[in-house]
Scaffold this motif. Structure first.
Motif, PDB file in Angstrom:
ATOM      1  N   SER A 272       1.037 -11.246  10.679  1.00 33.87           N
ATOM      2  CA  SER A 272       1.417  -9.830  10.741  1.00 33.87           C
ATOM      3  C   SER A 272       2.531  -9.492   9.748  1.00 33.87           C
ATOM      4  O   SER A 272       2.610  -8.366   9.243  1.00 33.87           O
ATOM      5  CB  SER A 272       1.858  -9.473  12.162  1.00 33.87           C
ATOM      6  OG  SER A 272       2.971 -10.281  12.546  1.00 33.87           O
ATOM      7  N   ARG A 273       3.386 -10.463   9.433  1.00 33.42           N
ATOM      8  CA  ARG A 273       4.457 -10.220   8.462  1.00 33.42           C
ATOM      9  C   ARG A 273       3.933 -10.306   7.027  1.00 33.42           C
ATOM     10  O   ARG A 273       4.304  -9.492   6.172  1.00 33.42           O
ATOM     11  CB  ARG A 273       5.569 -11.251   8.670  1.00 33.42           C
ATOM     12  CG  ARG A 273       6.768 -11.074   7.739  1.00 33.42           C
ATOM     13  CD  ARG A 273       7.810 -12.147   7.980  1.00 33.42           C
ATOM     14  NE  ARG A 273       7.260 -13.465   7.712  1.00 33.42           N
ATOM     15  CZ  ARG A 273       7.146 -14.016   6.496  1.00 33.42           C
ATOM     16  NH1 ARG A 273       7.516 -13.322   5.421  1.00 33.42           N
ATOM     17  NH2 ARG A 273       6.647 -15.213   6.352  1.00 33.42           N
ATOM     18  N   LYS A 276       1.606  -7.165   5.415  1.00 30.48           N
ATOM     19  CA  LYS A 276       2.134  -5.813   5.214  1.00 30.48           C
ATOM     20  C   LYS A 276       1.984  -5.317   3.775  1.00 30.48           C
ATOM     21  O   LYS A 276       1.508  -4.200   3.559  1.00 30.48           O
ATOM     22  CB  LYS A 276       3.599  -5.770   5.647  1.00 30.48           C
ATOM     23  CG  LYS A 276       3.779  -5.799   7.153  1.00 30.48           C
ATOM     24  CD  LYS A 276       5.255  -5.727   7.507  1.00 30.48           C
ATOM     25  CE  LYS A 276       5.434  -5.763   9.030  1.00 30.48           C
ATOM     26  NZ  LYS A 276       6.877  -5.708   9.408  1.00 30.48           N
ATOM     27  N   ILE A 279      -1.708  -4.491   3.086  1.00 33.15           N
ATOM     28  CA  ILE A 279      -2.152  -3.265   3.751  1.00 33.15           C
ATOM     29  C   ILE A 279      -1.617  -2.031   3.029  1.00 33.15           C
ATOM     30  O   ILE A 279      -2.328  -1.031   2.850  1.00 33.15           O
ATOM     31  CB  ILE A 279      -1.702  -3.274   5.226  1.00 33.15           C
ATOM     32  CG1 ILE A 279      -2.378  -4.431   5.985  1.00 33.15           C
ATOM     33  CG2 ILE A 279      -2.017  -1.943   5.901  1.00 33.15           C
ATOM     34  CD1 ILE A 279      -3.879  -4.357   6.063  1.00 33.15           C
ATOM     35  N   ALA A 313      -4.144  -8.054  15.824  1.00 35.45           N
ATOM     36  CA  ALA A 313      -2.894  -7.898  15.080  1.00 35.45           C
ATOM     37  C   ALA A 313      -3.145  -7.319  13.685  1.00 35.45           C
ATOM     38  O   ALA A 313      -2.395  -6.451  13.214  1.00 35.45           O
ATOM     39  CB  ALA A 313      -2.187  -9.246  14.979  1.00 35.45           C
ATOM     40  N   LYS A 316      -4.208  -3.535  14.051  1.00 35.02           N
ATOM     41  CA  LYS A 316      -3.094  -2.650  14.389  1.00 35.02           C
ATOM     42  C   LYS A 316      -2.166  -2.414  13.201  1.00 35.02           C
ATOM     43  O   LYS A 316      -1.472  -1.387  13.149  1.00 35.02           O
ATOM     44  CB  LYS A 316      -2.302  -3.250  15.549  1.00 35.02           C
ATOM     45  CG  LYS A 316      -3.032  -3.173  16.878  1.00 35.02           C
ATOM     46  CD  LYS A 316      -2.210  -3.829  17.975  1.00 35.02           C
ATOM     47  CE  LYS A 316      -2.956  -3.778  19.318  1.00 35.02           C
ATOM     48  NZ  LYS A 316      -2.190  -4.443  20.399  1.00 35.02           N
ATOM     49  N   SER A 317      -2.128  -3.329  12.248  1.00 34.08           N
ATOM     50  CA  SER A 317      -1.251  -3.161  11.087  1.00 34.08           C
ATOM     51  C   SER A 317      -1.768  -2.101  10.113  1.00 34.08           C
ATOM     52  O   SER A 317      -1.005  -1.606   9.281  1.00 34.08           O
ATOM     53  CB  SER A 317      -1.099  -4.493  10.343  1.00 34.08           C
ATOM     54  OG  SER A 317      -2.341  -4.927   9.840  1.00 34.08           O
TER      55      SER A 317
END
Length: 367
Positions: A272-273, A276, A279, A313, A316-317
């Motif tokens: 998830s980090r 970013k 995305i 995860a 949702k990002s």
């Protein structure tokens, strides 16, 4: 005599002892000299038939380099075309002529007037003998001036000759400098070739290098991207689209090839980090045309991996204007996990292009 024919035992000689070989779980010997897959690299995640990893990795490097050079040549040709167009533009310049017809006419009129004055002076001199002396003086002065002009002309000719000699010497010096510069450039080209050969010998300096994924049927080709280089997504997209259009066989051992732009450790927090910036690049918040996307997640040699948590995860990002569409996604987020390393990339038209499978795109049965 019987004791001599007995074979000697190899217990005393340490060289005769066979070393034990280390094996992988898939009954294959450990490959020495290959760099392992690690977080922080980008490149291409490639699948192949089991036992053909070495051949597939070498083949993949050659194919990727060919499409990389095509993309670079396309960019260079566009730049050269723009430069040639700018150079061939006509320049509007005004041409000024130093002499004109009006000036010639004025000069002719002045000459005629001078001739008339000379004739009148001769007539008056014949009538008045005193004026003949003044006329002779004027003629002598004219002759002296002509002689001085001739001397000055000779001196001017000598100065012109000296200037021509100087120009010849300067041109010869310039030619010598050009020859020296050409030799220096040749030396610099030789040095560049030597540097490239050294880079090819050193695996750590190559632009494309294959890494050991540690999984059966998986190859990873690392790309050391520079500032003006195309991204792995552009190279893979060009490769797959050309394969779909031409239906020509490009590779023998490669099955699927997926571009990877982010890699990290296989954990929910790290994924998830690390995702970013990816995305933000492909799914911006402020857009007039939102994309339909899907998430593809696969894991190899990792039994403690929960697939649905990673998919949630990643989904949702992605910001809200973009929507999930599993049937016809425009862009697909690819998550490939090999042991403890997670590789992430974004592809377009994943299902339409046979899931980026070269063998299916180039097979004769597909129409």
């Amino acid at each position: 005599m019987g004791t001599d024919n007995k074979p000697k035992s190899g217990t005393g000689n340490p060289d005769n002892k066979k070393r034990k070989q280390q094996y992988r779980p898939n009954n294959k010997a450990v490959k020495k000299g290959s760099y392992p897959l690690r977080p922080g690299v980008q490149g291409f995640f490639i699948t192949c038939d089991g036992g053909r990893e070495r051949q597939a990795s070498q083949e993949a490097v050659q194919v990727i380099e060919s499409f990389y050079e095509e993309l670079l040549e396309g960019k260079d040709s566009d730049v050269k075309h723009k430069v040639s167009v700018s150079q061939n533009k006509p320049t509007n310049k005004k041409i000024k002529f130093t002499y004109s017809d009006s000036e010639d006419d004025n000069n002719n009129e002045e000459d005629e007037n001078n001739e008339k004055v000379d004739k009148d002076s001769l007539v008056s001199n014949e009538k008045n003998p005193e004026n003949t002396i003044s006329v002779k003086k004027v003629e002598n002065e004219r002759n002296e001036k002509v002689e001085e002009d001739d001397k000055n002309g000779v001196e001017d000719d000598e100065t012109e000759k000296q200037q021509e000699k100087k120009q010849r010497v300067e041109t010869s010096d310039l030619k010598c400098e050009e020859v020296v510069k050409s030799k220096v450039e040749e030396k610099s080209v030789d040095k560049l070739i030597e540097d490239e050969l050294e880079e090819l010998k050193d695996k750590s300096k190559r632009r494309f290098n294959y890494l050991d994924s540690g999984c059966n049927g998986v190859v990873f080709v690392q790309m050391r991207k520079r500032d003006e280089d195309p991204s792995p997504k552009e190279i893979a997209q060009r490769m797959i689209t050309t394969a779909a259009e031409t239906r020509k066989h490009m590779a023998r051992f490669i099955l699927r090839i997926l571009p990877i732009e982010v890699s990290c450790y296989a954990s929910e927090e790290e994924i998830s980090r690390a995702i970013k910036p990816l995305i933000a690049q492909y799914f911006p918040k402020e857009t007039e045309t939102p994309y339909k996307f899907a998430v593809l997640c696969e894991a190899r040699a990792n039994s403690g991996f929960e697939k649905m948590k990673i998919i949630d995860a990643v989904a949702k990002s992605v910001p809200e204007p973009h929507k999930v569409d599993l049937t016809n996604p425009e862009r697909t987020i690819v998550v490939q996990i090999a042991k403890t390393v997670c590789c992430i990339g974004v592809v377009e038209k994943y299902k339409e292009l046979a899931k980026y499978n070269l063998r299916q795109l180039t097979s004769s049965s597909k129409q």
